[in-house]
Enzyme design. Structure first.
Site, PDB file in Angstrom:
ATOM      1  N   ASP A  24       0.886  -1.156   0.000  1.00 19.10           N
ATOM      2  CA  ASP A  24       0.000   0.000   0.000  1.00 19.10           C
ATOM      3  C   ASP A  24       0.935   1.221   0.000  1.00 19.10           C
ATOM      4  O   ASP A  24       2.098   1.102   0.395  1.00 19.10           O
ATOM      5  CB  ASP A  24      -0.865  -0.025   1.266  1.00 19.10           C
ATOM      6  CG  ASP A  24      -1.657   1.250   1.445  1.00 19.10           C
ATOM      7  OD1 ASP A  24      -2.351   1.648   0.500  1.00 19.10           O
ATOM      8  OD2 ASP A  24      -1.564   1.862   2.525  1.00 19.10           O
ATOM      9  N   ASP A  26       0.136   5.119   0.775  1.00 23.26           N
ATOM     10  CA  ASP A  26       0.028   6.154   1.804  1.00 23.26           C
ATOM     11  C   ASP A  26       0.097   5.510   3.193  1.00 23.26           C
ATOM     12  O   ASP A  26      -0.656   4.589   3.489  1.00 23.26           O
ATOM     13  CB  ASP A  26      -1.308   6.900   1.634  1.00 23.26           C
ATOM     14  CG  ASP A  26      -1.250   8.308   2.201  1.00 23.26           C
ATOM     15  OD1 ASP A  26      -0.292   8.625   2.930  1.00 23.26           O
ATOM     16  OD2 ASP A  26      -2.178   9.073   1.919  1.00 23.26           O
ATOM     17  N   LYS A 197      -9.837  -2.380  -2.341  1.00 27.37           N
ATOM     18  CA  LYS A 197      -9.682  -2.996  -1.022  1.00 27.37           C
ATOM     19  C   LYS A 197     -10.841  -2.546  -0.124  1.00 27.37           C
ATOM     20  O   LYS A 197     -11.213  -1.406  -0.205  1.00 27.37           O
ATOM     21  CB  LYS A 197      -8.359  -2.552  -0.383  1.00 27.37           C
ATOM     22  CG  LYS A 197      -7.126  -2.965  -1.156  1.00 27.37           C
ATOM     23  CD  LYS A 197      -5.846  -2.418  -0.522  1.00 27.37           C
ATOM     24  CE  LYS A 197      -5.572  -0.991  -0.920  1.00 27.37           C
ATOM     25  NZ  LYS A 197      -4.245  -0.497  -0.449  1.00 27.37           N
ATOM     26  N   ASP A 222      -1.025  -0.201   6.069  1.00 27.77           N
ATOM     27  CA  ASP A 222      -1.135   0.508   7.342  1.00 27.77           C
ATOM     28  C   ASP A 222      -2.559   0.468   7.889  1.00 27.77           C
ATOM     29  O   ASP A 222      -2.840   1.077   8.911  1.00 27.77           O
ATOM     30  CB  ASP A 222      -0.663   1.968   7.201  1.00 27.77           C
ATOM     31  CG  ASP A 222      -1.610   2.812   6.380  1.00 27.77           C
ATOM     32  OD1 ASP A 222      -2.087   2.321   5.328  1.00 27.77           O
ATOM     33  OD2 ASP A 222      -1.895   3.947   6.785  1.00 27.77           O
TER      34      ASP A 222
HETATM   35 MG   LIG Z   1      -2.477   3.365   3.454  1.00 26.30          MG
END
Ligand SMILES: [Mg+2]
Length: 277
Positions: A24, A26, A197, A222
């Site tokens: 991922d 960010d 997602k 995250d």
């Molecule tokens: Mg992220």
């Protein structure tokens, strides 16, 4: 059960069969416009060992080329064809589901319009559309919602790029693709098929791109409710890093259990440096 950070032995066990990584972006590679620590070291180590990797994002507002440019601006060099956005995956899904020439109306930005209608495979339409696709749209108008609503109420199938209700911006959280879904669901009583997602489609497409089986992939994210869940649904191994949204106590509160919980990417750098040298 109290969640703890994964130790060296656990990391070795989980990574033993890993042949490719899916990141991922960010909260894993950067926050805002700042590169996170250990990213360059990890990617350099993966390159050195010939382990392929891809970046995936639910965000449909930029093209892969625009993401590659953003990453390059932070000193991370990744070719655009290793970056999968929900726009691209939505396009691939539509191609599997509908014949060429299918009439599509899009509530979304130029990157989404380009991914779905740019090459003429599908036909642009308005309230006579057979499929309505919605994504985040910073130029959303009442007119766009009106056209989409009329089409869906006339029987068009409804597909959404991703479910994220908000977007992190410099000013705070602002409406995301999920907020536009909420408006269209309220107006039509129709629930969309969601592509990004936590659905596994984007992850499975990444595994196919990298030429590996799902069980050989480590997904690193995250967020538990999107990244880790999508990775699990795709049959990947999963690692949560605590450099973005989720905290250690979120792991306690969630039914989603990642294979690894890491403070940042450093333990992975160490693993690939030591264990595979
Ligand atoms: Mg992220």
């Amino acid at each position: 059960m109290t969640a703890v950070l994964s130790g060296k032995v656990e990391i070795e066990q989980v990574l033993r069969d890993v042949r490719a990584l899916v990141f991922d972006m960010d909260g894993v590679l950067y926050r805002g416009n700042t590169r996170l620590p250990h990213v360059r070291e990890l990617l350099a180590e993966l390159d050195r060992r010939g382990l392929p990797y891809a970046m995936v994002t639910n965000n449909s507002t930029r093209t892969p080329a625009q993401y590659a440019e953003k990453l390059a601006g932070m000193g991370i060099s990744t070719p655009p064809d290793r970056i999968l956005t929900s726009s691209l995956v939505t396009r691939a899904w539509l191609e599997q589901q509908y014949p060429p020439g299918t009439r599509i109306y899009i509530v979304g930005m130029a990157s989404l319009q380009q991914a779905i209608l740019g090459d003429g495979h599908f036909a642009p339409a308005e309230s006579d559309a057979e499929v309505v696709v919605s994504g985040a749209d910073f130029s959303l108008t009442y007119d766009k919602l009106r056209i989409a609503t009329l089409a869906i109420r006339r029987g068009a199938h409804y597909v959404a790029t991703n479910p994220d209700k908000t977007f992190p911006s410099e000013e705070g959280l602002i409406p995301g693709a999920g907020a536009i879904i909420a408006a269209l669901v309220a107006a039509t009583d129709v629930t969309p098929v969601v592509i990004g997602k936590p659905e596994p489609a984007i992850m499975l497409q990444a595994a196919a791109l990298l030429g590996v089986e799902p069980a050989q992939v480590l997904a690193i994210g995250d967020r538990l409710d999107t990244d880790v869940l999508a990775g699990q649904r795709a049959g990947f191994r999963t690692a949560l890093v605590l450099t973005g949204v989720a905290t250690l106590s979120d792991v306690d509160d969630s039914h989603v259990r990642p294979d690894l919980v890491l403070p940042n990417l450093e333990p992975l750098v160490d693993y690939f440096r030591e264990e595979r040298s």
